[in-house]
Design a protein around this motif. Structure first.
Motif, PDB file in Angstrom:
ATOM      1  N   PRO A   1      52.774  59.685 -37.750  1.00 41.16           N
ATOM      2  CA  PRO A   1      53.542  59.660 -39.000  1.00 41.16           C
ATOM      3  C   PRO A   1      54.610  58.631 -38.830  1.00 41.16           C
TER       4      PRO A   1
ATOM      5  N   SER B   1      50.881  40.528 -40.120  1.00 38.42           N
ATOM      6  CA  SER B   1      49.547  41.036 -40.516  1.00 38.42           C
ATOM      7  C   SER B   1      49.470  41.376 -41.913  1.00 38.42           C
ATOM      8  N   ASN B   2      48.653  42.222 -42.633  1.00 34.75           N
ATOM      9  CA  ASN B   2      49.027  42.067 -43.787  1.00 34.75           C
ATOM     10  C   ASN B   2      47.352  43.579 -43.999  1.00 34.75           C
ATOM     11  N   GLY B   3      48.459  44.388 -44.289  1.00 34.38           N
ATOM     12  CA  GLY B   3      47.429  45.644 -43.647  1.00 34.38           C
ATOM     13  C   GLY B   3      46.870  45.812 -44.966  1.00 34.38           C
ATOM     14  N   GLN B   4      46.846  45.257 -46.409  1.00 31.57           N
ATOM     15  CA  GLN B   4      46.243  45.932 -47.828  1.00 31.57           C
ATOM     16  C   GLN B   4      44.892  45.033 -47.691  1.00 31.57           C
TER      17      GLN B   4
ATOM     18  N   ASN C   1      54.171  43.251 -40.728  1.00 29.73           N
ATOM     19  CA  ASN C   1      52.829  43.561 -41.221  1.00 29.73           C
ATOM     20  C   ASN C   1      54.442  43.390 -42.915  1.00 29.73           C
ATOM     21  N   ARG C   2      53.201  43.592 -43.873  1.00 28.29           N
ATOM     22  CA  ARG C   2      53.709  42.586 -45.171  1.00 28.29           C
ATOM     23  C   ARG C   2      54.028  41.763 -45.305  1.00 28.29           C
TER      24      ARG C   2
ATOM     25  N   SER D   1      47.198  51.676 -43.126  1.00 32.34           N
ATOM     26  CA  SER D   1      46.273  50.554 -44.276  1.00 32.34           C
ATOM     27  C   SER D   1      46.140  49.215 -42.911  1.00 32.34           C
TER      28      SER D   1
ATOM     29  N   GLY E   1      56.893  58.814 -45.805  1.00 36.29           N
ATOM     30  CA  GLY E   1      55.509  59.994 -45.685  1.00 36.29           C
ATOM     31  C   GLY E   1      54.436  60.456 -45.941  1.00 36.29           C
TER      32      GLY E   1
ATOM     33  N   PRO F   1      45.023  58.904 -43.591  1.00 35.66           N
ATOM     34  CA  PRO F   1      45.193  58.564 -45.433  1.00 35.66           C
ATOM     35  C   PRO F   1      47.129  57.310 -45.922  1.00 35.66           C
TER      36      PRO F   1
ATOM     37  N   TYR G   1      58.369  53.067 -38.449  1.00 35.79           N
ATOM     38  CA  TYR G   1      58.861  53.391 -39.551  1.00 35.79           C
ATOM     39  C   TYR G   1      58.035  53.941 -40.457  1.00 35.79           C
TER      40      TYR G   1
ATOM     41  N   ASN H   1      55.885  53.728 -44.321  1.00 35.45           N
ATOM     42  CA  ASN H   1      55.681  53.179 -45.347  1.00 35.45           C
ATOM     43  C   ASN H   1      55.392  51.310 -45.267  1.00 35.45           C
ATOM     44  N   VAL H   2      54.951  51.425 -42.959  1.00 36.36           N
ATOM     45  CA  VAL H   2      55.888  49.723 -42.798  1.00 36.36           C
ATOM     46  C   VAL H   2      53.727  49.229 -42.972  1.00 36.36           C
ATOM     47  N   GLY H   3      52.676  49.652 -43.161  1.00 43.36           N
ATOM     48  CA  GLY H   3      51.408  49.430 -43.150  1.00 43.36           C
ATOM     49  C   GLY H   3      50.409  50.195 -41.522  1.00 43.36           C
ATOM     50  N   LYS H   4      51.124  51.456 -41.531  1.00 44.80           N
ATOM     51  CA  LYS H   4      50.073  51.667 -40.155  1.00 44.80           C
ATOM     52  C   LYS H   4      48.740  51.738 -40.370  1.00 44.80           C
TER      53      LYS H   4
ATOM     54  N   ALA I   1      49.242  55.271 -49.156  1.00 45.80           N
ATOM     55  CA  ALA I   1      49.660  55.457 -50.052  1.00 45.80           C
ATOM     56  C   ALA I   1      51.070  54.526 -50.160  1.00 45.80           C
TER      57      ALA I   1
HETATM   58  N1  LIG Z   1      51.583  43.908 -49.968  1.00 45.25           N
HETATM   59  C1  LIG Z   1      50.872  44.645 -48.447  1.00 45.25           C
HETATM   60  N2  LIG Z   1      51.063  46.052 -49.308  1.00 45.25           N
HETATM   61  C2  LIG Z   1      51.099  46.854 -47.575  1.00 45.25           C
HETATM   62  C3  LIG Z   1      50.371  45.625 -46.818  1.00 45.25           C
HETATM   63  N3  LIG Z   1      50.088  47.060 -45.609  1.00 45.25           N
HETATM   64  C4  LIG Z   1      50.223  48.336 -46.140  1.00 45.25           C
HETATM   65  N4  LIG Z   1      51.056  47.691 -47.860  1.00 45.25           N
HETATM   66  C5  LIG Z   1      50.739  49.167 -48.678  1.00 45.25           C
HETATM   67  O1  LIG Z   1      51.644  49.330 -48.376  1.00 45.25           O
HETATM   68  C6  LIG Z   1      51.847  51.100 -48.360  1.00 45.25           C
HETATM   69  C7  LIG Z   1      51.847  52.036 -47.458  1.00 45.25           C
HETATM   70  O2  LIG Z   1      50.846  51.710 -46.118  1.00 45.25           O
HETATM   71  P1  LIG Z   1      50.335  52.898 -45.510  1.00 45.25           P
HETATM   72  O3  LIG Z   1      49.508  52.606 -44.057  1.00 45.25           O
HETATM   73  O4  LIG Z   1      50.706  54.457 -46.077  1.00 45.25           O
HETATM   74  O5  LIG Z   1      51.792  53.289 -44.556  1.00 45.25           O
HETATM   75  P2  LIG Z   1      52.197  54.280 -43.247  1.00 45.25           P
HETATM   76  O6  LIG Z   1      53.215  53.027 -42.622  1.00 45.25           O
HETATM   77  O7  LIG Z   1      51.252  54.817 -42.653  1.00 45.25           O
HETATM   78  O8  LIG Z   1      53.015  55.425 -44.383  1.00 45.25           O
HETATM   79  P3  LIG Z   1      53.646  56.623 -43.599  1.00 45.25           P
HETATM   80  O9  LIG Z   1      52.419  56.977 -43.641  1.00 45.25           O
HETATM   81  O10 LIG Z   1      54.847  56.998 -44.305  1.00 45.25           O
HETATM   82  O11 LIG Z   1      54.129  56.693 -41.906  1.00 45.25           O
HETATM   83  C8  LIG Z   1      50.129  50.951 -49.340  1.00 45.25           C
HETATM   84  O12 LIG Z   1      50.393  51.097 -50.447  1.00 45.25           O
HETATM   85  C9  LIG Z   1      49.359  50.060 -48.854  1.00 45.25           C
HETATM   86  O13 LIG Z   1      48.929  49.690 -49.745  1.00 45.25           O
HETATM   87  C10 LIG Z   1      50.415  44.916 -46.508  1.00 45.25           C
HETATM   88  O14 LIG Z   1      50.911  43.781 -45.529  1.00 45.25           O
HETATM   89  N5  LIG Z   1      51.168  43.638 -47.807  1.00 45.25           N
END
Ligand SMILES: Nc1nc2c(ncn2[C@@H]2O[C@H](COP(=O)(O)OP(=O)(O)OP(=O)(O)O)[C@@H](O)[C@H]2O)c(=O)[nH]1
Length: 282
Positions: free
Chosen positions: A222, A134-137, A107-108, A184, A202, A196, A177, A179-182, A198
């Motif tokens: 998580p 992928s792009n979770g945003q 992702n990202r 999203s 965590g 949720p 891990y 903040n990797v974007g799960k 952000a």
């Molecule tokens: N630029 C970019 N940002 C992304 C992408 N996917 C997610 N994000 C951003 O990364 C941040 C973390 O995304 P989350 O979906 O909260 O990540 P998570 O893996 O669920 O995080 P945890 O709760 O720590 O397990 C958010 O601000 C999203 O908007 C992506 O593909 N590209």
């Protein structure tokens, strides 16, 4: 003010070409060897620092629960950060999953170059692993992911029907891990903000089931991380990419290492970074 200083390490060969301006005279093997040198330097720099470790209570608590839930999954979708796919690979994931069906997602994808994307696709293909980018945003890759999960786990319902049982939704566990974007990715797939998400590690603290249509159930979990990160080069990369809690490291130390890394990248280079850091420090 704290002075950022990292000493030691080899000057990359592109600075030895004259004016320090990286140019196209370097061949691929030289660039690769520069990266190997950089990794060696990273090891040397991190040795001088307080080890970066992060294992907050909610991870310890849910890791056990997640391992139990993973046994119930038809397919597991492992999400990694495309910028650092090796450093976001959990060392125990293989033993937890055994021969369970698995999809690897980087992702990202928007945060890496096309050349890096192709290089990682080739790297994983050589190991027999197909990756989904992928792009979770923005949601790119999510529909493909949903389809792939259903196709991979289709035999579950074939077996159930053969036994005279009713079909049930395919269960897919989303792991990776922090903040990797799960979350999203799940939200993008569902087109609703169900989990949720952000920009800090965590945020997800409990396991959560969500339903996608009538035939797919997803488990958001998580972010998990090893209790002890043995490779501190990986830990620093996690810190630089904000995939680990900020309290676990000294921001100035990590910033100093980031600056050193940037000076090694031909398209950035010393000529860009040093004026910036000097003015920032004065
Ligand atoms: N630029 C970019 N940002 C992304 C992408 N996917 C997610 N994000 C951003 O990364 C941040 C973390 O995304 P989350 O979906 O909260 O990540 P998570 O893996 O669920 O995080 P945890 O709760 O720590 O397990 C958010 O601000 C999203 O908007 C992506 O593909 N590209």
């Amino acid at each position: 003010m704290k002075i950022l200083q990292i000493v030691g390490g080899k000057t990359p060969s592109w600075y030895e070409n004259g004016n320090g301006n990286p140019n196209s005279t370097l061949d691929g093997s030289q660039i690769e060897s520069d990266w190997v040198d950089l990794d060696a330097d990273l090891y040397y720099w991190t040795k001088a620092l307080r080890p970066v470790q992060w294992y907050p209570g909610h991870i310890a608590k849910t890791e056990k629960e997640l391992k139990e839930q993973l046994k119930l999954m038809d397919v597991v979708i492992e999400i990694r950060d495309a910028r650092i796919p090796m450093s976001t690979s959990h060392p125990q994931m293989d033993s937890w999953l055994g021969n369970k069906k698995r999809i690897l997602v980087l992702n990202r994808e928007d945060m890496i170059s096309t050349a890096d994307r192709n290089a990682w696709a080739t790297y994983f293909a050589r190991q027999g692993t197909k990756v989904v980018f992928s792009n979770g945003q923005l949601g790119m890759g999510t529909m493909k992911l949903g389809r792939l999960a259903k196709v991979l786990a289709a035999d579950v319902n074939v077996k159930r029907r053969a036994k005279g049982l009713l079909s049930r939704p395919v269960r897919a566990g989303i792991v990776g891990y922090p903040n990797v974007g799960k979350s999203s990715l799940i939200n993008r797939l569902l087109k609703r903000r169900m989990c949720p998400a952000a920009p800090r590690p965590g945020v997800t603290r409990v396991l959560k089931w969500v339903r996608f249509g009538s035939d797919l159930e997803l488990l958001d979990s998580p972010g998990i991380i090893p209790m002890r990160i043995s490779d501190q080069r990986a830990a620093i990369k996690l810190a630089i990419c904000d995939d680990i809690g900020e309290r676990s490291y000294d921001v100035a130390d990590v910033a100093a290492i980031l600056v050193q890394i940037l000076t090694r990248i031909p398209s950035v280079g010393k000529h860009c970074v040093y004026p910036l850091t000097e003015s920032a420090l004065s």
